[in-house]
Design a protein around this motif. Structure first.
Motif, PDB file in Angstrom:
ATOM      1  N   HIS A 133      63.654  41.725  78.794  1.00 51.60           N
ATOM      2  CA  HIS A 133      62.764  41.097  79.769  1.00 51.60           C
ATOM      3  C   HIS A 133      62.065  39.891  79.164  1.00 51.60           C
ATOM      4  O   HIS A 133      61.919  39.766  77.939  1.00 51.60           O
ATOM      5  N   ASP A 134      61.666  38.974  80.027  1.00 49.34           N
ATOM      6  CA  ASP A 134      61.167  37.679  79.566  1.00 49.34           C
ATOM      7  C   ASP A 134      59.709  37.710  79.140  1.00 49.34           C
ATOM      8  O   ASP A 134      59.146  36.673  78.790  1.00 49.34           O
ATOM      9  N   ARG A 135      59.068  38.874  79.157  1.00 50.85           N
ATOM     10  CA  ARG A 135      57.684  38.964  78.706  1.00 50.85           C
ATOM     11  C   ARG A 135      57.583  39.400  77.239  1.00 50.85           C
ATOM     12  O   ARG A 135      56.486  39.413  76.687  1.00 50.85           O
ATOM     13  N   ALA A 136      58.721  39.764  76.650  1.00 43.52           N
ATOM     14  CA  ALA A 136      58.728  40.206  75.258  1.00 43.52           C
ATOM     15  C   ALA A 136      59.412  39.159  74.389  1.00 43.52           C
ATOM     16  O   ALA A 136      60.473  38.636  74.737  1.00 43.52           O
ATOM     17  N   ARG A 137      58.830  38.870  73.259  1.00 42.48           N
ATOM     18  CA  ARG A 137      59.376  37.865  72.339  1.00 42.48           C
ATOM     19  C   ARG A 137      60.454  38.505  71.458  1.00 42.48           C
ATOM     20  O   ARG A 137      60.500  38.305  70.234  1.00 42.48           O
ATOM     21  N   SER A 138      61.319  39.280  72.078  1.00 40.16           N
ATOM     22  CA  SER A 138      62.347  40.002  71.329  1.00 40.16           C
ATOM     23  C   SER A 138      63.732  39.544  71.774  1.00 40.16           C
ATOM     24  O   SER A 138      63.950  39.236  72.949  1.00 40.16           O
ATOM     25  N   ILE A 139      64.649  39.492  70.834  1.00 37.90           N
ATOM     26  CA  ILE A 139      66.024  39.088  71.104  1.00 37.90           C
ATOM     27  C   ILE A 139      66.962  40.021  70.344  1.00 37.90           C
ATOM     28  O   ILE A 139      66.575  40.649  69.359  1.00 37.90           O
ATOM     29  N   ALA A 140      68.201  40.099  70.809  1.00 41.39           N
ATOM     30  CA  ALA A 140      69.207  40.929  70.145  1.00 41.39           C
ATOM     31  C   ALA A 140      70.333  40.041  69.645  1.00 41.39           C
ATOM     32  O   ALA A 140      70.898  39.237  70.398  1.00 41.39           O
ATOM     33  N   LEU A 141      70.645  40.180  68.369  1.00 44.43           N
ATOM     34  CA  LEU A 141      71.757  39.466  67.755  1.00 44.43           C
ATOM     35  C   LEU A 141      72.919  40.441  67.643  1.00 44.43           C
ATOM     36  O   LEU A 141      72.796  41.493  67.005  1.00 44.43           O
ATOM     37  N   THR A 142      74.040  40.108  68.294  1.00 41.52           N
ATOM     38  CA  THR A 142      75.165  41.040  68.341  1.00 41.52           C
ATOM     39  C   THR A 142      76.434  40.370  67.816  1.00 41.52           C
ATOM     40  O   THR A 142      76.598  39.151  67.913  1.00 41.52           O
ATOM     41  N   PHE A 143      77.327  41.214  67.294  1.00 39.02           N
ATOM     42  CA  PHE A 143      78.562  40.713  66.683  1.00 39.02           C
ATOM     43  C   PHE A 143      79.741  41.542  67.191  1.00 39.02           C
ATOM     44  O   PHE A 143      79.726  42.768  67.116  1.00 39.02           O
ATOM     45  N   LEU A 172      71.743  30.026  58.944  1.00 43.49           N
ATOM     46  CA  LEU A 172      70.982  28.920  59.519  1.00 43.49           C
ATOM     47  C   LEU A 172      70.175  29.349  60.738  1.00 43.49           C
ATOM     48  O   LEU A 172      69.044  28.896  60.947  1.00 43.49           O
ATOM     49  N   LEU A 173      70.753  30.216  61.520  1.00 42.24           N
ATOM     50  CA  LEU A 173      70.160  30.579  62.803  1.00 42.24           C
ATOM     51  C   LEU A 173      68.941  31.488  62.654  1.00 42.24           C
ATOM     52  O   LEU A 173      67.895  31.265  63.293  1.00 42.24           O
ATOM     53  N   ILE A 174      69.054  32.511  61.842  1.00 46.78           N
ATOM     54  CA  ILE A 174      68.001  33.524  61.753  1.00 46.78           C
ATOM     55  C   ILE A 174      66.654  32.936  61.350  1.00 46.78           C
ATOM     56  O   ILE A 174      65.636  33.202  62.011  1.00 46.78           O
ATOM     57  N   PRO A 175      66.570  32.138  60.273  1.00 46.38           N
ATOM     58  CA  PRO A 175      65.246  31.600  59.924  1.00 46.38           C
ATOM     59  C   PRO A 175      64.653  30.697  60.998  1.00 46.38           C
ATOM     60  O   PRO A 175      63.425  30.673  61.172  1.00 46.38           O
ATOM     61  N   GLN A 176      65.492  29.976  61.733  1.00 47.87           N
ATOM     62  CA  GLN A 176      64.980  29.133  62.812  1.00 47.87           C
ATOM     63  C   GLN A 176      64.372  29.993  63.922  1.00 47.87           C
ATOM     64  O   GLN A 176      63.305  29.675  64.461  1.00 47.87           O
ATOM     65  N   LEU A 177      65.044  31.074  64.251  1.00 46.24           N
ATOM     66  CA  LEU A 177      64.540  31.959  65.300  1.00 46.24           C
ATOM     67  C   LEU A 177      63.270  32.676  64.848  1.00 46.24           C
ATOM     68  O   LEU A 177      62.324  32.844  65.627  1.00 46.24           O
ATOM     69  N   LEU A 178      63.242  33.096  63.592  1.00 41.29           N
ATOM     70  CA  LEU A 178      62.038  33.736  63.066  1.00 41.29           C
ATOM     71  C   LEU A 178      60.851  32.772  63.077  1.00 41.29           C
ATOM     72  O   LEU A 178      59.721  33.165  63.378  1.00 41.29           O
ATOM     73  N   SER A 179      61.108  31.512  62.773  1.00 41.84           N
ATOM     74  CA  SER A 179      60.020  30.523  62.744  1.00 41.84           C
ATOM     75  C   SER A 179      59.426  30.296  64.128  1.00 41.84           C
ATOM     76  O   SER A 179      58.279  29.842  64.249  1.00 41.84           O
ATOM     77  N   LEU A 180      60.198  30.600  65.170  1.00 37.41           N
ATOM     78  CA  LEU A 180      59.710  30.466  66.542  1.00 37.41           C
ATOM     79  C   LEU A 180      59.017  31.737  67.036  1.00 37.41           C
ATOM     80  O   LEU A 180      58.583  31.797  68.186  1.00 37.41           O
ATOM     81  N   GLY A 181      58.942  32.735  66.174  1.00 38.39           N
ATOM     82  CA  GLY A 181      58.222  33.949  66.520  1.00 38.39           C
ATOM     83  C   GLY A 181      59.042  35.018  67.203  1.00 38.39           C
ATOM     84  O   GLY A 181      58.481  35.987  67.733  1.00 38.39           O
ATOM     85  N   TYR A 182      60.361  34.878  67.178  1.00 39.11           N
ATOM     86  CA  TYR A 182      61.198  35.902  67.807  1.00 39.11           C
ATOM     87  C   TYR A 182      61.319  37.135  66.905  1.00 39.11           C
ATOM     88  O   TYR A 182      61.395  37.015  65.672  1.00 39.11           O
ATOM     89  N   GLU A 183      61.346  38.285  67.531  1.00 38.31           N
ATOM     90  CA  GLU A 183      61.571  39.557  66.832  1.00 38.31           C
ATOM     91  C   GLU A 183      62.981  40.024  67.144  1.00 38.31           C
ATOM     92  O   GLU A 183      63.390  40.061  68.313  1.00 38.31           O
ATOM     93  N   PHE A 184      63.732  40.404  66.115  1.00 35.87           N
ATOM     94  CA  PHE A 184      65.090  40.883  66.315  1.00 35.87           C
ATOM     95  C   PHE A 184      65.073  42.387  66.589  1.00 35.87           C
ATOM     96  O   PHE A 184      64.481  43.155  65.822  1.00 35.87           O
ATOM     97  N   VAL A 185      65.733  42.789  67.661  1.00 39.58           N
ATOM     98  CA  VAL A 185      65.796  44.196  68.044  1.00 39.58           C
ATOM     99  C   VAL A 185      67.252  44.566  68.320  1.00 39.58           C
ATOM    100  O   VAL A 185      68.122  43.700  68.427  1.00 39.58           O
ATOM    101  N   THR A 186      67.502  45.857  68.463  1.00 38.27           N
ATOM    102  CA  THR A 186      68.850  46.324  68.749  1.00 38.27           C
ATOM    103  C   THR A 186      69.089  46.409  70.249  1.00 38.27           C
ATOM    104  O   THR A 186      68.177  46.316  71.062  1.00 38.27           O
ATOM    105  N   ILE A 187      70.347  46.597  70.592  1.00 45.55           N
ATOM    106  CA  ILE A 187      70.717  46.781  71.996  1.00 45.55           C
ATOM    107  C   ILE A 187      69.993  47.977  72.591  1.00 45.55           C
ATOM    108  O   ILE A 187      69.567  47.947  73.751  1.00 45.55           O
TER     109      ILE A 187
END
Length: 241
Positions: free
Chosen positions: A26-36, A200-215
């Motif tokens: 949801h767009d109210r949480a500063r959380s994102i999921a990185l998947t492979f 390259l991607l992870i530190p940029q996202l962390l600097s923007l305040g995103y929290e990495f979470v699981t599916i």
């Protein structure tokens, strides 16, 4: 023809059309999921794990059963690090091209391969992402009937065509927002660059305040929003059900 320019539009169309799938948080949480997708790969995935370890972030992997059979120790190492594991079919055949029996066999064989390699119950492997993102309403009906949870995407930088590390990172950064579900590949197609992209991607996202979470966390957020909407309708006087 590259699909990257059209994928954000496809997401906006498909998400409301197929709400039983997980497309994003949801767009109210500063959380994102990185998947492979498409792993585990014996050379690409260990390099990616080094990057994930460096930043101590959780990711989610959607595996091919055939790849798990080839690299069970690597699969176990990924799971033991606390990453979330999903099912991508046994050999990357598009689900709509399979009969229901073939599809079920592909999913069960992958479940069993993951469960054996990681020493966990097959029932824990419920999340399924269709190869190539291809599905039909019948596909979804079968997945729900068999108690799987269909997982899709919101940010797909088309890394499998190897446009270059900088291009992949730029595409993600242009699209990422609260709740984004990002798809990269650590398999035969796209995996060559995946560790460099992540580095390259992870530190940029962390600097923007995103929290990495699981599916699994995104599913929990989705369920929470659904419950909030239900109880909101009760308190607003909606008694139409």
């Amino acid at each position: 023809m590259q699909l990257a320019p059209f994928l954000p539009l496809m997401y906006r169309i498909l998400k409301p059309s197929f709400p039983s799938c997980l497309w994003s948080g949801h767009d109210r949480a500063r959380s994102i999921a990185l998947t492979f997708d498409d792993g585990p790969h014996p050379s690409h995935t260990p390099k990616l794990l080094e990057v994930l370890d460096r930043y101590a972030i959780p990711a989610s992997f959607f595996w091919l059963g055939a790849c798990v059979r080839r690299s069970p120790e690597l699969a176990k190492a990924i799971y033991q690090r606390g990453h979330w594991i999903g099912n991508h079919g046994y050999d990357h055949r598009s689900f709509p091209m399979l009969t229901p029996t073939e599809l079920q066999h592909s999913l069960v064989a992958t479940q069993e391969a993951i469960a054996t390699a990681c020493d966990l119950p097959t029932a824990r492997v419920r999340d399924v992402r269709p190869p190539n993102g291809l599905f039909t309403p019948q596909t979804l009906n079968l997945l729900h009937q068999w108690d799987y949870r269909p997982v899709m995407w919101s940010v797909v930088p088309e890394d499998w065509v190897c446009p270059g590390v900088a291009v992949v990172v730029q595409r993600v950064m242009q699209q990422v927002q609260n709740g984004s579900l990002i798809v990269l590949h650590d398999g035969a197609c796209g995996g060559t660059d995946v560790a460099d992209v992540a580095a390259l991607l992870i530190p940029q996202l962390l600097s923007l305040g995103y929290e990495f979470v699981t599916i699994d966390t995104l599913w929990q957020q989705s369920l929470s929003l659904t419950n909030q909407g239900f109880f909101s309708s009760l308190t607003s006087g909606d008694r139409s059900f």
